[in-house]
Design an enzyme around this catalytic site. Structure first.
Site, PDB file in Angstrom:
ATOM      1  N   SER A  46      -5.061  -0.510   3.580  1.00 43.50           N
ATOM      2  CA  SER A  46      -5.598   0.565   2.739  1.00 43.50           C
ATOM      3  C   SER A  46      -6.820   0.127   1.941  1.00 43.50           C
ATOM      4  O   SER A  46      -7.552   0.969   1.419  1.00 43.50           O
ATOM      5  CB  SER A  46      -4.522   1.073   1.773  1.00 43.50           C
ATOM      6  OG  SER A  46      -3.465   1.689   2.468  1.00 43.50           O
ATOM      7  N   GLY A 225      -9.506   5.020   2.783  1.00 45.89           N
ATOM      8  CA  GLY A 225     -10.537   6.043   2.784  1.00 45.89           C
ATOM      9  C   GLY A 225     -10.129   7.402   2.280  1.00 45.89           C
ATOM     10  O   GLY A 225      -9.044   7.620   1.727  1.00 45.89           O
ATOM     11  N   CYS A 250       1.698   7.695   0.828  1.00 46.57           N
ATOM     12  CA  CYS A 250       0.331   7.462   0.345  1.00 46.57           C
ATOM     13  C   CYS A 250      -0.671   8.363   1.071  1.00 46.57           C
ATOM     14  O   CYS A 250      -0.706   9.549   0.831  1.00 46.57           O
ATOM     15  CB  CYS A 250      -0.027   5.984   0.458  1.00 46.57           C
ATOM     16  SG  CYS A 250      -1.408   5.502  -0.611  1.00 46.57           S
ATOM     17  N   LEU A 251      -1.489   7.822   1.977  1.00 39.76           N
ATOM     18  CA  LEU A 251      -2.396   8.673   2.745  1.00 39.76           C
ATOM     19  C   LEU A 251      -1.610   9.721   3.513  1.00 39.76           C
ATOM     20  O   LEU A 251      -2.033  10.878   3.638  1.00 39.76           O
ATOM     21  CB  LEU A 251      -3.237   7.826   3.706  1.00 39.76           C
ATOM     22  CG  LEU A 251      -4.228   8.594   4.588  1.00 39.76           C
ATOM     23  CD1 LEU A 251      -5.330   9.237   3.751  1.00 39.76           C
ATOM     24  CD2 LEU A 251      -4.836   7.677   5.652  1.00 39.76           C
ATOM     25  N   GLN A 254      -1.027  12.682   1.325  1.00 42.22           N
ATOM     26  CA  GLN A 254      -2.208  13.542   1.193  1.00 42.22           C
ATOM     27  C   GLN A 254      -2.419  14.378   2.457  1.00 42.22           C
ATOM     28  O   GLN A 254      -2.770  15.559   2.390  1.00 42.22           O
ATOM     29  CB  GLN A 254      -3.430  12.676   0.906  1.00 42.22           C
ATOM     30  CG  GLN A 254      -3.342  11.898  -0.394  1.00 42.22           C
ATOM     31  CD  GLN A 254      -4.263  10.695  -0.433  1.00 42.22           C
ATOM     32  OE1 GLN A 254      -5.118  10.519   0.434  1.00 42.22           O
ATOM     33  NE2 GLN A 254      -4.093   9.841  -1.429  1.00 42.22           N
ATOM     34  N   GLY A 294      -7.052   6.085  -4.096  1.00 39.51           N
ATOM     35  CA  GLY A 294      -8.184   6.571  -4.874  1.00 39.51           C
ATOM     36  C   GLY A 294      -8.333   8.077  -4.805  1.00 39.51           C
ATOM     37  O   GLY A 294      -9.253   8.632  -5.413  1.00 39.51           O
ATOM     38  N   HIS A 335       4.247   3.756  -3.006  1.00 36.63           N
ATOM     39  CA  HIS A 335       4.795   2.938  -1.923  1.00 36.63           C
ATOM     40  C   HIS A 335       6.259   2.589  -2.190  1.00 36.63           C
ATOM     41  O   HIS A 335       6.552   1.653  -2.937  1.00 36.63           O
ATOM     42  CB  HIS A 335       3.976   1.651  -1.766  1.00 36.63           C
ATOM     43  CG  HIS A 335       2.642   1.876  -1.146  1.00 36.63           C
ATOM     44  ND1 HIS A 335       2.409   1.730   0.202  1.00 36.63           N
ATOM     45  CD2 HIS A 335       1.462   2.270  -1.688  1.00 36.63           C
ATOM     46  CE1 HIS A 335       1.149   2.011   0.471  1.00 36.63           C
ATOM     47  NE2 HIS A 335       0.555   2.346  -0.664  1.00 36.63           N
ATOM     48  N   GLU A 337       8.249   1.082  -0.354  1.00 34.29           N
ATOM     49  CA  GLU A 337       8.571  -0.255   0.164  1.00 34.29           C
ATOM     50  C   GLU A 337       8.114  -1.368  -0.766  1.00 34.29           C
ATOM     51  O   GLU A 337       8.444  -2.539  -0.561  1.00 34.29           O
ATOM     52  CB  GLU A 337       7.942  -0.444   1.555  1.00 34.29           C
ATOM     53  CG  GLU A 337       6.472  -0.811   1.573  1.00 34.29           C
ATOM     54  CD  GLU A 337       5.537   0.361   1.278  1.00 34.29           C
ATOM     55  OE1 GLU A 337       4.318   0.142   1.187  1.00 34.29           O
ATOM     56  OE2 GLU A 337       6.021   1.501   1.142  1.00 34.29           O
TER      57      GLU A 337
END
Length: 358
Positions: A46, A225, A250-251, A254, A294, A335, A337
């Site tokens: 990431s 990203g 996480c990503l 989104q 981010g 996260h 984990e």
């Protein structure tokens, strides 16, 4: 060690010494508040495109070991520390941090005031910058920092995803397809520990290709990203809704939100560290979480969608978890984990496994 400079696009210049690979590197400058876990941070995909500043002042004191890798190589563009230890001691020690960085062509800078840098990033927001040994004038260095490519507008996921299908574990009763947008190894390991067979596939795989494995569930991983640059993964999630159980991290969180019609935005300086409090709205409990992102989901974009907010960040009230109201799909921004960080949220993997069994 060679003299070096860290230069930010708004004009700040910090002087220090090069460690790791000598030369120059560039990227988006971010900070991580974890006190330990630099090996996991370095190898977290990431961080592709980013130069990471560790706020904890002494880094490298336990060296590099064989157990704490989150991928096969480091992905950071550069590394910033107040002080690095050149004489580490630990029973798992295999090599020094500086040697590891040199072997993997990662440039770092030491000897700068990381507190001042972190305050600058919190005040001004995340910025592009360079670490360099070039003896140029300040205006030239600042201009170079301004010309560093932005994180958005580049498909970084395609640079870190697996190139082929990989299968792990026996999993006679449960099969999970893990869509790798830059997955940390401990996501896969957390599933294996719970008895699942894990099939890791490239982020470019379509819904049809994923369903061909006859999975009990699909997990969408973390990754680097701007989520809008990986909209093709959101398209896949949309096609899978209602056809299998979905868990996003996480990503992946989104992208699930985007698949349901929500929007994302860039945070001023992001959440990166192992000490972020998250509130579970169902039971009122607060968990300390490991985070690295981010971007976040716009809360007002969820209105009139079939999405329920399940978790909120205690510090800034940003969305940390959602679930679909009709289909078996949920996600968290942090996260579960850990690695590095607390294991408070391992229960989410148990929750996913229970959904697969049903």
């Amino acid at each position: 060690m060679l003299n070096a400079k860290l230069v930010l696009e708004e004009g700040s210049i910090f002087k220090g010494k090069i460690f790791g690979k000598e030369g120059e590197t560039s990227g988006e400058i971010v900070f991580n508040t974890s006190m330990t876990g630099y090996q996991e941070i370095l190898t977290d995909p990431s961080y592709k495109g980013e130069i990471v500043c560790m706020t904890y002042p002494l880094i490298g004191n336990y060296g590099i070991n064989s157990d704490d890798f989150e991928s096969i190589k480091p992905h950071v563009n550069g590394f910033i520390v107040k002080e690095f230890s050149n004489n580490p001691e630990n029973w798992r020690l295999k090599k020094k941090l500086e040697l590891y960085l040199k072997e993997n062509n990662i440039t770092g800078i030491t000897g700068i005031d990381t507190r001042a840098l972190t305050k600058t990033l919190r005040r001004q927001g995340t910025m592009r910058g360079i670490i360099t040994t070039e003896d140029l004038g300040e205006e030239q260095l600042i201009e170079k920092a301004k010309n560093v490519p932005a994180l958005s507008g580049r498909d970084l996921v395609s640079q870190v995803t697996t190139s082929k299908v990989r299968k792990y574990g026996e999993g006679k009763n449960l099969r999970v397809v893990l869509v790798d947008s830059g997955a940390k190894d401990n996501i896969k390991n957390s599933l294996l520990q719970r008895g699942a067979e894990v099939i890791v596939v490239p982020a470019s795989f379509s819904a049809e290709e994923i369903l061909a494995f006859n999975p009990d569930g699909v997990m969408f991983s973390n990754g680097p990203g701007d989520p809008r640059d990986a909209a093709y993964v959101a398209k896949t999630i949309k096609a899978l809704l209602g056809k299998t159980v979905i868990f996003g991290i996480c990503l992946g969180h989104q992208l699930l939100a985007m698949a349901c019609g929500a929007e994302t935005y860039k945070l001023k300086f992001g959440h990166r560290g192992a000490n972020h409090p998250v509130k579970d709205l169902k039971n009122g409990r607060v968990y300390i979480s490991s985070q690295n992102h981010g971007f976040a989901v716009k809360k007002d974009s969820l209105e009139n969608l079939d999405i329920e907010i399940t978790h909120l960040n205690v510090n800034d009230n940003t969305i940390e978890g959602i679930k679909h109201k009709k289909y078996p799909a949920f996600s968290v921004q942090y996260h579960p984990e850990g690695s590095p960080g607390p294991q408070d949220s391992h229960y989410l993997f148990d929750q996913f496994i229970e959904m697969l069994k049903k």
